[in-house]
Design an enzyme around this catalytic site. Structure first.
Site, short mmCIF file in Angstrom:
data_model
loop_
_atom_site.label_atom_id
_atom_site.label_comp_id
_atom_site.label_asym_id
_atom_site.label_seq_id
_atom_site.Cartn_x
_atom_site.Cartn_y
_atom_site.Cartn_z
N PHE A 1 2.55 7.45 3.53
CA PHE A 1 2.78 6.37 2.58
C PHE A 1 3.54 5.23 3.24
CE2 PHE A 1 2.43 10.19 0.07
CZ PHE A 1 1.73 9.81 -1.06
N ASP A 2 3.11 4.01 2.95
CA ASP A 2 4.01 2.88 3.09
C ASP A 2 5.09 3.06 2.03
OD1 ASP A 2 4.95 0.09 3.53
OD2 ASP A 2 4.13 -0.14 1.51
N CYS A 3 6.27 2.51 2.27
CA CYS A 3 7.34 2.68 1.29
C CYS A 3 7.53 1.45 0.42
CB CYS A 3 8.65 3.02 2.01
SG CYS A 3 10.02 3.37 0.88
N THR B 1 4.77 0.01 -2.01
CA THR B 1 3.94 1.11 -2.48
C THR B 1 4.73 2.07 -3.36
OG1 THR B 1 2.62 0.96 -0.45
CG2 THR B 1 2.41 2.99 -1.75
N LYS C 1 4.46 -2.55 11.66
CA LYS C 1 3.09 -2.60 11.18
C LYS C 1 2.74 -4.07 10.89
CE LYS C 1 4.07 -0.08 7.63
NZ LYS C 1 3.96 0.63 6.33
#
Length: 230
Positions: free
Chosen positions: A12-14, A17, A153
């Protein structure tokens, strides 16, 4: 559609998200602007942020995310011809541990944890994520931060480091994120299946891109329904 039985890991992106970073960003920036008698809409603040943040992250040499946010505030001040105090320049980073968790997240993560290994791949510092992790209230099997990798990213290194720790074939890995630019695009490049969490009235904090996810959901509750219905 996804073959849900093939996945062992969910990453997961945090921020964006799991965490409502748009509200967190806008509240922190608005508070500073209001002190200077300046008012900007949520859309304008997010547009400034989405333009400035990746430029700062792409500069030569790694900056901690705390320092990235400091630079973002400096750039906003310059764009609006304002002079922020040191405390005001640091206020966006200081606010991050208090950014709200989306209400669907905690229950979804607990349910998904029963079936999958869970990872976070986040553009953040270790100490900042540690504060957020307490609110998420789930034990992630892996956490990869920008600070650990020394890059942000959509740089592929962040995903490659995660892959090295997971020791899993790409066909058994599903990445879940709100940002097409930061997450879905590199997942496309690496051949990793992806889910775009396209929350209503969200998405202004990141750059647009033509990345294509495998599945689109409005929130993590919908994702959990897809992955755990069998």
């Amino acid at each position: 559609m996804l073959n849900t039985d093939q996945f062992e890991w969910l990453s997961f992106d945090c921020y964006g998200t799991l965490v409502d970073w748009e509200s967190g960003i806008c509240d922190a920036v608005s508070n500073v602007l209001n002190r200077h008698g300046v008012h900007r809409s949520t859309r304008k603040i997010l547009a400034m942020f989405s333009e400035i943040e990746p430029k700062v992250q792409a500069r030569p040499g790694y900056l901690r995310y705390r320092d990235v946010l400091h630079e973002v505030m400096q750039s906003i001040a310059a764009e609006l011809n304002l002079a922020f105090s040191d405390d005001e320049l640091g206020s966006l980073a200081e606010s991050l541990p208090n950014w709200p968790i989306f209400p669907d997240v905690a229950g979804a993560l607990q349910t998904l944890k029963e079936r999958y290994k869970l990872a976070v791949i986040s553009n953040v510092d270790d100490d900042l994520f540690a504060s957020t992790a307490k609110a998420l209230n789930v034990d992630f099997d892996l956490v990869v931060t920008a600070q650990q990798v020394q890059s942000y990213k959509p740089d592929l290194r962040n995903f490659n480091v995660a892959s090295a720790h997971m020791k899993v074939d790409k066909q058994n890995w599903l990445h879940v994120a709100e940002s097409l630019y930061h997450d879905i695009s590199p997942a496309n490049q690496l051949g990793i299946k992806s889910v775009w969490v396209n929350r209503p009235n969200r998405g202004g904090g990141t750059r647009p891109t033509d990345a294509v996810p495998d599945v689109v959901v409005p929130d993590l509750a919908a994702l959990t329904e897809i992955l755990c219905r069998h």
